[in-house]
Design an enzyme around this catalytic site. Structure first.
Site, PDB file in Angstrom:
ATOM      1  N   HIS A  37       0.823  -1.216   0.000  1.00 27.37           N
ATOM      2  CA  HIS A  37       0.000   0.000   0.000  1.00 27.37           C
ATOM      3  C   HIS A  37       0.856   1.265   0.000  1.00 27.37           C
ATOM      4  O   HIS A  37       0.370   2.328  -0.337  1.00 27.37           O
ATOM      5  CB  HIS A  37      -1.068  -0.015   1.111  1.00 27.37           C
ATOM      6  CG  HIS A  37      -0.604   0.335   2.495  1.00 27.37           C
ATOM      7  ND1 HIS A  37      -0.343  -0.610   3.468  1.00 27.37           N
ATOM      8  CD2 HIS A  37      -0.396   1.526   3.091  1.00 27.37           C
ATOM      9  CE1 HIS A  37       0.005  -0.006   4.588  1.00 27.37           C
ATOM     10  NE2 HIS A  37      -0.009   1.291   4.391  1.00 27.37           N
ATOM     11  N   SER A  45       3.910   2.291   8.514  1.00 27.94           N
ATOM     12  CA  SER A  45       3.707   1.309   7.461  1.00 27.94           C
ATOM     13  C   SER A  45       5.016   1.083   6.719  1.00 27.94           C
ATOM     14  O   SER A  45       5.683   2.037   6.338  1.00 27.94           O
ATOM     15  CB  SER A  45       2.647   1.784   6.478  1.00 27.94           C
ATOM     16  OG  SER A  45       1.394   1.409   6.949  1.00 27.94           O
ATOM     17  N   ASP A  47       1.101  -7.646   2.333  1.00 31.04           N
ATOM     18  CA  ASP A  47       1.261  -6.217   2.059  1.00 31.04           C
ATOM     19  C   ASP A  47       2.741  -5.797   1.920  1.00 31.04           C
ATOM     20  O   ASP A  47       3.288  -5.140   2.794  1.00 31.04           O
ATOM     21  CB  ASP A  47       0.586  -5.422   3.187  1.00 31.04           C
ATOM     22  CG  ASP A  47       0.285  -3.990   2.792  1.00 31.04           C
ATOM     23  OD1 ASP A  47       0.883  -3.518   1.810  1.00 31.04           O
ATOM     24  OD2 ASP A  47      -0.526  -3.354   3.472  1.00 31.04           O
TER      25      ASP A  47
HETATM   26  N1  ARG Z   1      -4.968   0.763   7.577  1.00 33.17           N
HETATM   27  C1  ARG Z   1      -3.670   0.741   6.974  1.00 33.17           C
HETATM   28  C2  ARG Z   1      -2.971   2.083   7.237  1.00 33.17           C
HETATM   29  O1  ARG Z   1      -3.490   2.986   7.649  1.00 33.17           O
HETATM   30  C3  ARG Z   1      -3.663   0.316   5.539  1.00 33.17           C
HETATM   31  C4  ARG Z   1      -4.379   1.187   4.568  1.00 33.17           C
HETATM   32  C5  ARG Z   1      -4.360   0.713   3.141  1.00 33.17           C
HETATM   33  N2  ARG Z   1      -5.271  -0.389   2.895  1.00 33.17           N
HETATM   34  C6  ARG Z   1      -6.605  -0.261   2.586  1.00 33.17           C
HETATM   35  N3  ARG Z   1      -7.341  -1.333   2.441  1.00 33.17           N
HETATM   36  N4  ARG Z   1      -7.182   0.914   2.403  1.00 33.17           N
HETATM   37  O2  ARG Z   1      -2.894   3.049   6.743  1.00 33.17           O
HETATM   38  N1  GLU Z   2      -1.389   1.467   7.622  1.00 37.26           N
HETATM   39  C1  GLU Z   2      -0.774   2.503   8.415  1.00 37.26           C
HETATM   40  C2  GLU Z   2       0.243   3.301   7.574  1.00 37.26           C
HETATM   41  O1  GLU Z   2       0.064   3.436   6.383  1.00 37.26           O
HETATM   42  C3  GLU Z   2      -0.198   1.957   9.670  1.00 37.26           C
HETATM   43  C4  GLU Z   2      -1.308   1.592  10.559  1.00 37.26           C
HETATM   44  C5  GLU Z   2      -1.321   2.413  11.841  1.00 37.26           C
HETATM   45  O2  GLU Z   2      -1.847   3.535  11.840  1.00 37.26           O
HETATM   46  O3  GLU Z   2      -0.810   1.891  12.834  1.00 37.26           O
HETATM   47  O4  GLU Z   2       1.170   3.874   8.091  1.00 37.26           O
END
Ligand code: ARG
Ligand code: GLU
Length: 749
Positions: free
Chosen positions: A87, A658, A224
């Site tokens: 991502h 991330s 991921d």
């Molecule tokens: N929650 C994760 C982070 O904040 C991954 C986000 C990307 N994935 C998604 N399905 N939108 O940012």
């Molecule tokens: N998916 C998040 C990122 O893009 C990390 C998840 C979190 O907030 O801990 O950094």
């Protein structure tokens, strides 16, 4: 025990739990030796602080980069191979994709160096060193009696001077960041590489498996990750893209462990967490919990539902809005989880208790302490009360009003009006119109006016009714009156019917008129009128009041932070995350999300097959992966007859982490951080070791996909693999048990 001594004991346990709270903290690498080394070693770290962060020799930090603006990456070969999340590389993978070469769907693997794809604009930033520059930054700035805005100005000037002096003749870059709400300032000297090429990415059915449904959730099965490579000039220094550039030779790269993880194992996460608010007062937490989050959740809820309806019936709309939907849904879901977590922790009340203790401490001190701190909390409370309406109004402008794409687009054209009618040289106007025309083309590529109209019919009434009346533009109040009986839908239908900014052809025609000196059509367009009313009112009626309150809160919060450190001299404090390099440490552990439910610490390929659903694009499994599952061709990546996919641990992480390496006690890479559990999303405000977990991709799944799935074994050969693969067939305690049994048999015989 008397009540008094019981209370005293309670206070004591409260303080000690505070200072010993396991796993909370995003620590500055520079201070590890002083603050954390002993504790980390007690918990399983076999390295010294110097091996993690050193300015004299290659250390772990030399393998960590900030990837682009908002993610982390790590170097995993002596050829500059870089590992991050799928991502995080998503935009780059998408930009190389077309209908003929759809790398998002099919994945991409460079089988030769020549196939590694350049990514203009993408950077990888190393931290050369960091330094406490508080005294230089605060030199000449009075500690009290100076307006916050003026202090900010002076801090900025001093910071720039310090940074400039540091980079003189080095080729490095530098910036200064406040820590502890501006009680301290740190300078970061960086080396920024600009030639970063895409090396490998799994198909989205692996890299984004589970999609938005599984986002923020455990148990998780998302592969991921993506691979890039840093290229450098002939001197191994940063250089703009050139076919002559060579793979970068890093000072250090992370060895990768095949030994896997078990519950209780020491883990650390090294990366660039974006923003946390751990020292917020009860009023600040209450503002997030009962004001901002509910408003923003309700607005996005309405918007997502409106989008979803149209995305379901039209493939065109589905593709146009896929990325927008994902990013809206990401924080929508996060805020819901955050509020549930804050409620569960009774966060506002816990903060109130801490404030009561602080108040007692302040009032029981000498005259100087009383003068500095006794009046502080009431002042904070007063400013939060004063800022509340402005904060809410601001949320409604950014999320609801500008959440309508037509309003946001019309607003983006407003600056053109400042250049018309001879207010700027003709050439300047021409350039600006040219730019707006390009922006218009790209805007309409992913825009459906019919869909946006449905969004507007939902969001504009939310905006009008949710904004405190005194902060609503007169123009909008008049609309409210005018359409009181027919309703907002009537206004919205007229707006989208009359505006010429709802199709690309007519919008371009309006811009051509502006270029030819006729700006009336733009100025009189109902969408521009609405946007102008909202945004001008924001600038004149909302922002000034908001700034008064938040400047004052910033100043008071800085004093409160300083007070907390005096009040609890035995407690180790860490500064809130601010996109600078930090280290978090904890241990591998499952958790209990609810009464009667227990979550294991890891997931496997078997779980992917369980979730597989060919009718749902989020849960499609690629045929090749299903085949590997059938033949069980797992090589050294197997554990208990499957392949481990993800695991969870207690490290304190947030957005920006991330792609961060998850590292074991020997300093070896065991995984790539990519998310947090939903029950733990309140950790940006309040940490709870019982339920906060970071979600990590097991490095063995990455290796399995690269090696067995993609057949890119040349990449695996490039990496430094260490540790004995743990097939899980004989877990250590069992083995011991068996040996003992065997011995006994012999003795018996
Ligand atoms: N929650 C994760 C982070 O904040 C991954 C986000 C990307 N994935 C998604 N399905 N939108 O940012
Ligand atoms: N998916 C998040 C990122 O893009 C990390 C998840 C979190 O907030 O801990 O950094």
């Amino acid at each position: 025990m008397t009540l008094r001594s019981r209370l005293a004991l309670l206070a004591l346990t409260f303080l000690t739990t505070l200072s010993a709270r396991a796993d909370e903290g995003m620590w500055l690498p520079l201070l590890l030796k002083q603050l954390n080394e002993a504790d980390m070693q007690k918990k399983g770290l076999k390295l010294t602080a110097e091996q993690i962060y050193s300015i004299n020799q290659g250390s772990l930090k030399d393998a960590i980069v900030q990837f682009g603006g908002g993610c982390t990456g790590e170097i995993i070969s002596d050829q500059g191979l870089l590992l991050t999340n799928h991502h995080c590389g998503y935009g780059q993978i998408q930009s190389h994709s077309s209908v003929e070469n759809d790398y998002l769907t099919k994945g991409y693997w460079a089988m030769t160096p020549g196939q590694e794809l350049p990514n203009p604009g993408l950077t990888a930033t190393f931290i050369v060193r960091m330094e406490d520059v508080t005294s230089q930054v605060l030199a000449g700035i009075p500690a009290t009696g100076i307006a916050e805005a003026q202090r900010e100005q002076l801090v900025l000037q001093n910071s720039q001077r310090v940074a400039q002096a540091a980079v003189q003749g080095t080729g490095y870059q530098a910036f200064v960041r406040p820590m502890f709400n501006g009680n301290e300032y740190y300078m970061f000297l960086t080396e920024v590489f600009q030639d970063i090429r895409l090396v490998g990415a799994p198909p989205s059915s692996i890299g984004k498996f589970g999609g938005d449904t599984d986002n923020w959730a455990w148990p998780r099965h998302t592969g991921d990750f993506s691979l890039f490579r840093i290229y450098a000039g002939p001197d191994n220094k940063p250089a703009p893209y050139s076919p002559d550039n060579k793979p970068f030779k890093p000072r250090y790269h992370l060895p990768i462990s095949l030994a896997g993880v078990q519950p209780g194992d020491f883990t650390m996460v090294f990366g660039f967490p974006g923003r946390t608010n751990e020292y917020l007062t009860s009023w600040g937490v209450d503002e997030v919990y009962s004001l901002s989050n509910p408003a923003k959740i309700a607005i996005r809820d309405a918007k997502l539902k409106a989008l979803d309806t149209d995305m379901k019936v039209s493939d065109k709309v589905r593709i146009q809005y896929a990325a927008k939907y994902a990013s809206l849904a990401n924080y929508w879901k996060k805020w819901i989880g955050e509020n549930r977590g804050l409620r569960k922790l009774d966060a506002v009340r816990v903060k109130q208790q801490r404030e009561a203790e602080f108040q007692r401490w302040a009032e029981s001190g000498d005259a100087a302490r009383r003068a500095a701190f006794a009046g502080l909390l009431p002042e904070l409370q007063r400013n939060y009360a004063q800022g509340r309406d402005y904060t809410l109004a601001r949320d409604y402008v950014s999320e609801a009003a500008l959440g309508v794409e037509l309003v946001a687009y019309a607003n983006s054209l407003q600056p053109l009006l400042e250049l018309t009618g001879g207010k700027a040289p003709a050439a300047e106007l021409a350039t600006a119109v040219e730019k707006a025309k390009k922006g218009t083309t790209s805007f309409f590529k992913n825009y459906s006016a019919a869909t946006d109209q449905k969004v507007a019919a939902q969001l504009l009434p939310l905006y009008a009714n949710g904004t405190p009346a005194a902060l609503l533009p007169t123009y909008v109040k008049e609309l409210q009156k005018q359409y009181a009986t027919t309703g907002w839908a009537t206004y919205v239908a007229q707006l989208y019917g009359k505006s010429r900014l709802t199709s690309e052809a007519s919008a371009q025609a309006v811009l051509d008129e502006v270029a030819a000196g006729k700006s009336d059509a733009l100025r009189q367009d109902p969408a521009v009128k609405l946007a102008a009313a909202i945004v001008n009112n924001y600038r004149t009626a909302i922002l000034p009041g908001y700034n008064v309150a938040t400047d004052q809160i910033a100043l008071l919060q800085r004093t409160y932070m300083a007070g907390l450190r005096l009040q609890q001299p035995e407690r180790k404090f860490y500064p809130d995350a601010n996109s600078t390099l930090r280290l978090a440490y904890g241990q591998v552990a499952g958790y209990e999300p609810a009464d009667g439910v227990k979550y294991d610490f890891y997931t496997t390929l078997d779980g992917i097959m369980e979730k597989a659903d060919p009718t749902n694009p989020e849960f499609e499994v690629p045929a090749r992966l299903a085949e590997l599952y059938q033949t069980k061709d797992y090589g050294p990546y197997a554990y208990k007859g499957s392949v481990p996919v993800a695991f969870i641990a207690t490290n304190h992480t947030t957005g920006g982490n991330s792609g961060s390496p998850v590292i074991n006690g020997n300093g070896e890479l065991i995984g790539i951080n990519f998310d947090r559990n939903w029950e733990g999303t309140m950790s940006d405000i309040m940490f709870d070791p019982d339920r906060v977990r970071n979600i990590t991709l097991d490095v063995r799944y990455m290796l399995f996909v690269v090696d067995k799935y993609a057949g890119a074994s040349h990449l695996v050969k490039e990496m430094t693999l260490v540790g004995t693969p743990d097939s899980g067939a004989d877990t250590t305690p069992d083995k011991k048990l068996k040996k003992v049994k065997v011995k006994r048999k012999k003795a018996d015989a």
